[in-house]
Design a protein around this motif. Structure first.
Motif, PDB file in Angstrom:
ATOM      1  N   GLY A  19       0.796  -1.221   0.000  1.00 45.58           N
ATOM      2  CA  GLY A  19       0.000   0.000   0.000  1.00 45.58           C
ATOM      3  C   GLY A  19       0.824   1.265   0.000  1.00 45.58           C
ATOM      4  O   GLY A  19       0.341   2.321  -0.399  1.00 45.58           O
ATOM      5  N   ALA A  20       2.073   1.168   0.442  1.00 45.02           N
ATOM      6  CA  ALA A  20       2.988   2.313   0.435  1.00 45.02           C
ATOM      7  C   ALA A  20       4.392   1.793   0.694  1.00 45.02           C
ATOM      8  O   ALA A  20       4.584   0.776   1.373  1.00 45.02           O
ATOM      9  CB  ALA A  20       2.608   3.338   1.497  1.00 45.02           C
ATOM     10  N   LEU A  21       5.376   2.493   0.163  1.00 45.69           N
ATOM     11  CA  LEU A  21       6.769   2.222   0.466  1.00 45.69           C
ATOM     12  C   LEU A  21       7.266   3.379   1.318  1.00 45.69           C
ATOM     13  O   LEU A  21       7.182   4.539   0.908  1.00 45.69           O
ATOM     14  CB  LEU A  21       7.588   2.107  -0.816  1.00 45.69           C
ATOM     15  N   ILE A  22       7.763   3.075   2.507  1.00 50.72           N
ATOM     16  CA  ILE A  22       8.183   4.096   3.457  1.00 50.72           C
ATOM     17  C   ILE A  22       9.699   4.028   3.599  1.00 50.72           C
ATOM     18  O   ILE A  22      10.233   3.047   4.140  1.00 50.72           O
ATOM     19  CB  ILE A  22       7.531   3.906   4.843  1.00 50.72           C
ATOM     20  N   ALA A  23      10.401   5.037   3.107  1.00 47.06           N
ATOM     21  CA  ALA A  23      11.857   5.083   3.201  1.00 47.06           C
ATOM     22  C   ALA A  23      12.261   5.602   4.578  1.00 47.06           C
ATOM     23  O   ALA A  23      11.860   6.698   4.976  1.00 47.06           O
ATOM     24  CB  ALA A  23      12.430   5.989   2.111  1.00 47.06           C
ATOM     25  N   VAL A  24      13.054   4.817   5.297  1.00 45.13           N
ATOM     26  CA  VAL A  24      13.524   5.187   6.631  1.00 45.13           C
ATOM     27  C   VAL A  24      15.033   5.351   6.567  1.00 45.13           C
ATOM     28  O   VAL A  24      15.771   4.380   6.394  1.00 45.13           O
ATOM     29  CB  VAL A  24      13.149   4.126   7.678  1.00 45.13           C
ATOM     30  N   GLY A  25      15.498   6.588   6.686  1.00 41.03           N
ATOM     31  CA  GLY A  25      16.925   6.848   6.593  1.00 41.03           C
ATOM     32  C   GLY A  25      17.154   8.248   6.058  1.00 41.03           C
ATOM     33  O   GLY A  25      16.423   9.179   6.390  1.00 41.03           O
ATOM     34  N   GLY A  26      18.159   8.387   5.185  1.00 46.23           N
ATOM     35  CA  GLY A  26      18.492   9.687   4.628  1.00 46.23           C
ATOM     36  C   GLY A  26      18.216   9.771   3.146  1.00 46.23           C
ATOM     37  O   GLY A  26      17.413   9.008   2.593  1.00 46.23           O
ATOM     38  N   ASP A  27      18.916  10.679   2.491  1.00 49.13           N
ATOM     39  CA  ASP A  27      18.672  10.904   1.068  1.00 49.13           C
ATOM     40  C   ASP A  27      19.072   9.706   0.214  1.00 49.13           C
ATOM     41  O   ASP A  27      18.521   9.501  -0.865  1.00 49.13           O
ATOM     42  CB  ASP A  27      19.406  12.155   0.601  1.00 49.13           C
ATOM     43  N   GLY A  28      20.019   8.898   0.688  1.00 50.93           N
ATOM     44  CA  GLY A  28      20.409   7.717  -0.073  1.00 50.93           C
ATOM     45  C   GLY A  28      19.289   6.712  -0.208  1.00 50.93           C
ATOM     46  O   GLY A  28      19.005   6.204  -1.299  1.00 50.93           O
ATOM     47  N   ILE A  29      18.599   6.415   0.900  1.00 46.07           N
ATOM     48  CA  ILE A  29      17.494   5.456   0.843  1.00 46.07           C
ATOM     49  C   ILE A  29      16.303   6.075   0.114  1.00 46.07           C
ATOM     50  O   ILE A  29      15.554   5.369  -0.577  1.00 46.07           O
ATOM     51  CB  ILE A  29      17.105   4.963   2.256  1.00 46.07           C
ATOM     52  N   CYS A  30      16.134   7.403   0.221  1.00 38.42           N
ATOM     53  CA  CYS A  30      15.071   8.062  -0.551  1.00 38.42           C
ATOM     54  C   CYS A  30      15.325   7.901  -2.042  1.00 38.42           C
ATOM     55  O   CYS A  30      14.397   7.640  -2.819  1.00 38.42           O
ATOM     56  CB  CYS A  30      14.995   9.542  -0.204  1.00 38.42           C
ATOM     57  N   SER A  31      16.581   8.053  -2.450  1.00 33.23           N
ATOM     58  CA  SER A  31      16.919   7.903  -3.858  1.00 33.23           C
ATOM     59  C   SER A  31      16.600   6.502  -4.353  1.00 33.23           C
ATOM     60  O   SER A  31      16.018   6.331  -5.430  1.00 33.23           O
ATOM     61  CB  SER A  31      18.409   8.217  -4.071  1.00 33.23           C
ATOM     62  N   LEU A  32      16.948   5.486  -3.573  1.00 35.17           N
ATOM     63  CA  LEU A  32      16.612   4.115  -3.959  1.00 35.17           C
ATOM     64  C   LEU A  32      15.106   3.920  -4.028  1.00 35.17           C
ATOM     65  O   LEU A  32      14.586   3.291  -4.955  1.00 35.17           O
ATOM     66  CB  LEU A  32      17.219   3.127  -2.965  1.00 35.17           C
ATOM     67  N   ALA A  33      14.396   4.466  -3.037  1.00 38.27           N
ATOM     68  CA  ALA A  33      12.947   4.305  -3.018  1.00 38.27           C
ATOM     69  C   ALA A  33      12.297   4.945  -4.238  1.00 38.27           C
ATOM     70  O   ALA A  33      11.333   4.406  -4.805  1.00 38.27           O
ATOM     71  CB  ALA A  33      12.368   4.904  -1.730  1.00 38.27           C
ATOM     72  N   LEU A  34      12.824   6.087  -4.673  1.00 37.30           N
ATOM     73  CA  LEU A  34      12.268   6.739  -5.864  1.00 37.30           C
ATOM     74  C   LEU A  34      12.387   5.842  -7.088  1.00 37.30           C
ATOM     75  O   LEU A  34      11.488   5.817  -7.941  1.00 37.30           O
ATOM     76  CB  LEU A  34      12.971   8.067  -6.124  1.00 37.30           C
ATOM     77  N   GLN A  35      13.493   5.110  -7.187  1.00 36.32           N
ATOM     78  CA  GLN A  35      13.661   4.212  -8.344  1.00 36.32           C
ATOM     79  C   GLN A  35      12.593   3.119  -8.333  1.00 36.32           C
ATOM     80  O   GLN A  35      12.212   2.602  -9.398  1.00 36.32           O
ATOM     81  CB  GLN A  35      15.055   3.561  -8.340  1.00 36.32           C
ATOM     82  N   ALA A  36      12.106   2.772  -7.148  1.00 36.91           N
ATOM     83  CA  ALA A  36      11.112   1.700  -7.040  1.00 36.91           C
ATOM     84  C   ALA A  36       9.686   2.181  -7.269  1.00 36.91           C
ATOM     85  O   ALA A  36       8.860   1.440  -7.817  1.00 36.91           O
ATOM     86  CB  ALA A  36      11.214   1.033  -5.665  1.00 36.91           C
TER      87      ALA A  36
END
Length: 302
Positions: A60-77
């Motif tokens: 239902g949602a992908l929640i990135a927990v961390g900094g900009d690095g994990i946000c960047s990976l999450a955006l690719q997904a």
């Protein structure tokens, strides 16, 4: 809306804050009625594979927990899919979260904003940049700052952030303008000598350096900041102003706005959201509403 959501965690972000943030964020989300599973990866490639599998599996949602690095990976997904993104920003920089008006280093508050958004608006559409197959949320950097990154990545000693301090000093000693060809949208190519060129979907990079201070996540345009030829003394004078965005008033700094930009420059690497893209030339395009961002509060106007 499914009640099953996924925490996508970088446990090492912010010197371990990512790991410590997981429990309070998960507790808030479970108390709000959501079923929470956690995804980790052995490395960045494995983490991205797992995140994409969660999205493909209907989370239902992908929640990135961390900094900009994990946000960047999450955006690719999640970019270009119907799966909304949440951010529990507990890293060192947190530039994407700040651009979106999200809580920073407060995992419980971030999780409450995510839960409220999932039960309410389902997330706010925000723009992303795209360069080749890579999505980015904040800034595509090139020139002086990317050379500092290049040199720092090559250094084996010292370790940690000191590597980049040494790299910064070395690049200052070798400071020189680079001949760029810049093409905005479908206009003519512009030949300029520049110290750096930054393409901003969001306003800041590097933990609050507001290199593209006027950029917004919801206007369908990049802010492209061009810093012209600078002496070392000029750069050292202008650089501290980037934290307030007041560098934009310097006569060697110009700002352009466009939905697409092509950068060409010899011997220059592009970095997007702090991750290497490869050598120029590169073309970046704004994709409007590429992701639904949970809890976003984008304020201000042109």
């Amino acid at each position: 809306m499914t009640s099953d959501i996924t925490l996508f965690v970088n446990p090492t972000a912010g010197r371990g804050r990512g790991a410590r943030a997981t429990q309070p964020a998960a507790r808030v989300l479970r108390d709000a009625g959501f079923s929470v599973r956690t995804v980790l990866g052995e490395d960045a490639a494995d983490a991205l594979t797992r995140a994409r599998a969660a999205v493909a599996g209907g989370t239902g949602a992908l929640i990135a927990v961390g900094g900009d690095g994990i946000c960047s990976l999450a955006l690719q997904a999640v970019a270009g899919t119907a799966t909304p993104l949440g951010v529990v920003a507990v890293g060192t920089g947190n530039d994407f979260a700040r651009a979106a008006g999200l809580p920073v280093r407060d995992p419980a508050a971030a999780a409450r904003a995510i839960a409220d958004s999932l039960k309410g608006d389902g997330g706010v559409p925000v723009d992303l940049g795209r360069a080749g197959d890579t999505w980015f949320g904040t800034v595509l950097a090139s020139g002086f700052d990317s050379r500092v990154n290049d040199r720092g990545n090559r250094l084996r000693f010292p370790t940690g952030r000191l590597r980049y301090d040494v790299a910064l000093l070395a690049e200052l000693a070798a400071l020189r303008p680079v001949p760029y060809r810049i093409t905005l949208d479908d206009g003519p190519a512009r030949q300029v000598d520049a110290t750096l060129v930054a393409v901003g979907n969001g306003g800041s990079y590097g933990g609050g350096m507001r290199i593209c201070a006027g950029a917004r996540l919801d206007d369908g345009l990049f802010d492209i900041t061009v810093v012209g030829p600078c002496s070392r003394s000029t750069l050292l004078t202008v650089f501290p102003k980037v934290y307030k965005g007041t560098h934009l008033g310097h006569p060697e700094v110009t700002v352009h706005r466009a939905a697409k930009v092509t950068l060409e420059a010899p011997g220059t690497t592009g970095y997007a959201d702090g991750e290497p893209l490869g050598p120029l030339p590169l073309t970046a395009t704004t994709v409007r509403g590429a992701v639904r961002l949970l809890g976003a509060r984008i304020s201000g106007a042109r």
